[in-house]
Design a protein around this motif. Structure first.
Motif, PDB file in Angstrom:
ATOM      1  N   ALA A   1     -38.071 -46.465  56.834  1.00  0.00           N
ATOM      2  CA  ALA A   1     -37.448 -45.335  57.302  1.00  0.00           C
ATOM      3  C   ALA A   1     -36.617 -45.759  58.493  1.00  0.00           C
ATOM      4  N   ARG A   2     -36.578 -46.875  59.036  1.00  0.00           N
ATOM      5  CA  ARG A   2     -35.672 -47.157  60.078  1.00  0.00           C
ATOM      6  C   ARG A   2     -34.267 -47.817  59.583  1.00  0.00           C
ATOM      7  N   ALA A   3     -34.401 -48.430  58.177  1.00  0.00           N
ATOM      8  CA  ALA A   3     -33.253 -48.771  57.764  1.00  0.00           C
ATOM      9  C   ALA A   3     -32.598 -47.683  56.896  1.00  0.00           C
TER      10      ALA A   3
ATOM     11  N   ALA B   1     -39.145 -41.158  62.810  1.00  0.00           N
ATOM     12  CA  ALA B   1     -40.285 -41.153  63.933  1.00  0.00           C
ATOM     13  C   ALA B   1     -41.496 -40.650  63.326  1.00  0.00           C
ATOM     14  N   LEU B   2     -41.552 -39.990  62.361  1.00  0.00           N
ATOM     15  CA  LEU B   2     -42.781 -39.511  61.852  1.00  0.00           C
ATOM     16  C   LEU B   2     -43.494 -40.626  61.040  1.00  0.00           C
ATOM     17  N   ALA B   3     -42.585 -41.697  60.264  1.00  0.00           N
ATOM     18  CA  ALA B   3     -43.237 -43.059  59.924  1.00  0.00           C
ATOM     19  C   ALA B   3     -43.699 -43.827  61.130  1.00  0.00           C
ATOM     20  N   ARG B   4     -43.154 -43.890  62.158  1.00  0.00           N
ATOM     21  CA  ARG B   4     -43.481 -44.698  63.362  1.00  0.00           C
ATOM     22  C   ARG B   4     -45.041 -44.198  63.866  1.00  0.00           C
ATOM     23  N   ALA B   5     -44.829 -42.793  64.022  1.00  0.00           N
ATOM     24  CA  ALA B   5     -46.385 -41.903  64.385  1.00  0.00           C
ATOM     25  C   ALA B   5     -47.505 -42.563  63.452  1.00  0.00           C
TER      26      ALA B   5
ATOM     27  N   LEU C   1     -48.203 -49.196  56.293  1.00  0.00           N
ATOM     28  CA  LEU C   1     -47.454 -48.621  57.148  1.00  0.00           C
ATOM     29  C   LEU C   1     -46.285 -49.291  57.909  1.00  0.00           C
ATOM     30  N   ARG C   2     -46.510 -50.338  58.190  1.00  0.00           N
ATOM     31  CA  ARG C   2     -45.344 -51.107  58.897  1.00  0.00           C
ATOM     32  C   ARG C   2     -44.146 -51.315  58.141  1.00  0.00           C
ATOM     33  N   GLN C   3     -44.354 -51.721  56.857  1.00  0.00           N
ATOM     34  CA  GLN C   3     -43.341 -51.453  55.951  1.00  0.00           C
ATOM     35  C   GLN C   3     -42.812 -50.295  55.615  1.00  0.00           C
ATOM     36  N   ALA C   4     -43.436 -49.305  55.721  1.00  0.00           N
ATOM     37  CA  ALA C   4     -42.854 -47.659  55.403  1.00  0.00           C
ATOM     38  C   ALA C   4     -42.052 -47.713  56.570  1.00  0.00           C
ATOM     39  N   SER C   5     -42.537 -47.806  58.032  1.00  0.00           N
ATOM     40  CA  SER C   5     -41.824 -47.487  59.062  1.00  0.00           C
ATOM     41  C   SER C   5     -40.508 -48.424  59.227  1.00  0.00           C
TER      42      SER C   5
ATOM     43  N   ASP D   1     -35.981 -52.417  49.726  1.00  0.00           N
ATOM     44  CA  ASP D   1     -36.795 -53.776  50.066  1.00  0.00           C
ATOM     45  C   ASP D   1     -38.217 -53.551  50.737  1.00  0.00           C
ATOM     46  N   ARG D   2     -37.853 -52.833  51.789  1.00  0.00           N
ATOM     47  CA  ARG D   2     -39.218 -52.326  52.506  1.00  0.00           C
ATOM     48  C   ARG D   2     -39.981 -51.609  52.118  1.00  0.00           C
TER      49      ARG D   2
END
Length: 465
Positions: free
Chosen positions: A146-148, A89-93, A139-143, A292-293
């Motif tokens: 985090a999801r993976a 959730a923090l990464a998506r924020a 940031l998108r790849q970091a999100s 990979d992300r």
């Protein structure tokens, strides 16, 4: 609006460097079983997700469910999932604009034209906002990473739950085997006590030598020590199961006897694709995705970053007749010009971690194939061994009856009966151990196959092939 190509050209002219060609993932990321590996579904009941109920013992079922509810490792794994969910959730924020509000208050003095002073009170309430355009997907790849990682953590929790259920089931089976060993030891001790009584009477009457009497005493003492040893093992096993269920040491409720616990039916074959449902294999796969992300995010950090900032508000003061509106809007570009090779080193480290995750995925997949084959072989071979031991026990038990009758009638010495008693005790204990190994092999098979699946899931995987 600033075009991406124009921005790149300007930054290249300024001396910024772009990352080189990305290293491909190692071939270890793709693991395929042999073409003929467990592809045909034969007769037999499909494995169920609640596989521990297939043993038909309500106490075993209750023990497994209690362990899944109260085991400390299971609860800790669930807490790790919550931590990973918060990190995701923090990464998506980070992808959303950041908005804040301020209400600073100022106080001061002003000098009038007549030389008098008056106090002026003012405030500047306003709103500030900032937004990272994330041109290159850092940031998108970091999100996504985090999801993976969240999915991998959930799979790790499922792995702990599966291991806990398997440990509870196999521990209960071991406990029932120890109970059976204790019963055999007590029954053998009673038989040895009867033999010792007969040997003493024959010795006192002068029908046998002191040697036979001493041999009977020795065998009685040798069997007597098996009872406390079995009782000690039972206590330790109960304590281990209590810890597994999150309790203090206590007695464990028993259900069916060892020889009455059912061995669930196993299909003759299962599709290899079902192994992808193993939580540890899914965890390794998602860990590889996260690595990979993260590599993509690290490479994007070497590229320029464009941020927009703005603020708006009002100036309120006793020195002003009317409030004054103020606002500001700006953009900033942050690009690495010289960092001493830090970003390059971080990229190489991320690439190495990605490769390590790929090799770990390969090792997990190969281990899964091996564990299934080992468990299937264990189920088959222990069943054959148990049948042979059952025949041996029946034969030795008959031999003991004959030897006992001959000894009491005076046609043979005590040594013949003693050998038959030893052989029977050894065969009975071996049969109990083999029965325990056979049931434990079923537990290992369910664990190796990821905990089992419903008939619909097996059919769905088969239809996709």
């Amino acid at each position: 609006m600033i075009r991406r190509s124009a921005l790149l050209a300007a930054l290249l002219l300024a001396g910024c460097t772009l990352p080189g060609k990305r290293a491909p993932a190692p071939d270890a990321a793709a693991v395929a079983p042999p073409p003929a590996w467990r592809t045909a579904l034969g007769p037999g009941a499909p494995i169920r997700a609640d596989w521990w109920q297939g043993f038909g013992d309500p106490q075993l079922t209750a023990l497994v469910e209690r362990a899944l509810a109260n085991n400390v490792d299971v609860l800790t794994a669930a807490a790790r999932v919550e931590e990973a969910r918060a990190a995701e959730a923090l990464a998506r924020a980070q992808l959303l604009p950041q908005i804040g509000g301020t209400v600073p208050e100022t106080q001061g003095q002003t000098l009038t034209a007549f030389g008098t002073t008056s106090r002026a009170i003012g405030a500047q309430p306003g709103v500030t906002a900032s937004y990272d355009l994330d041109l290159f997907g850092r940031l998108r790849q970091a999100s996504r990473a985090a999801r993976a990682q969240l999915l991998a953590t959930e799979a790790a929790r499922d792995t702990v739950r599966l291991a806990t259920a398997a440990a509870a089931a196999s521990g209960y089976i071991t406990l029932r085997a120890l109970d059976q060993r204790l019963a055999i030891s007590q029954a053998t001790l009673a038989a040895r006590q009867d033999a010792l009584r007969i040997a003493r009477r024959r010795f006192e009457a002068g029908y046998s030598s002191r040697l036979e009497y001493r041999q009977a005493q020795g065998e009685y003492a040798a069997t007597q020590q098996l009872v406390p040893a079995a009782q000690l093992a039972i206590t330790r096993q109960e304590n281990a199961l209590s810890l597994l269920t999150g309790d203090t040491p206590r007695d464990i409720a028993r259900g069916l006897a060892l020889d009455r616990i059912a061995a669930p039916a196993i299909p003759d074959g299962l599709p290899a694709d079902l192994l992808r449902r193993r939580p540890d294999l899914y965890q390794a796969e998602q860990t590889l995705v996260a690595a990979d992300r993260t590599l993509d995010s690290q490479r994007a950090a070497m590229l320029p970053n464009l941020s927009l900032t703005g603020s708006a508000g009002l100036v309120l003061s006793t020195a002003l007749a009317q409030p004054q509106a103020i606002f500001s809007l700006g953009a900033s570009i942050l690009a690495p010009l010289f960092d001493g090779g830090r970003l390059r080193a971080q990229e190489r480290a991320a690439t190495a971690r990605r490769d390590q995750a790929a090799f770990a995925y390969r090792r997990t997949a190969l281990t899964a194939f091996r564990e299934v084959e080992d468990a299937l072989a264990g189920v088959r071979r222990t069943r054959e061994q148990a049948r042979a031991l059952e025949d041996q026990v029946a034969a030795v038990r008959g031999a003991l009856r004959n030897a006992t009758n001959r000894y009491r009638a005076g046609y043979s010495g005590y040594l013949e009966q003693l050998d038959a008693q030893r052989n029977l005790l050894t065969a009975e204990l071996a049969l109990v151990q083999t029965e325990s190994d056979r049931l434990t092999a079923h537990v290992a098979l369910y664990q190796a196959m990821g905990g089992g699946w419903s008939p619909g899931e097996v059919q769905a995987v088969t239809e996709r092939r």
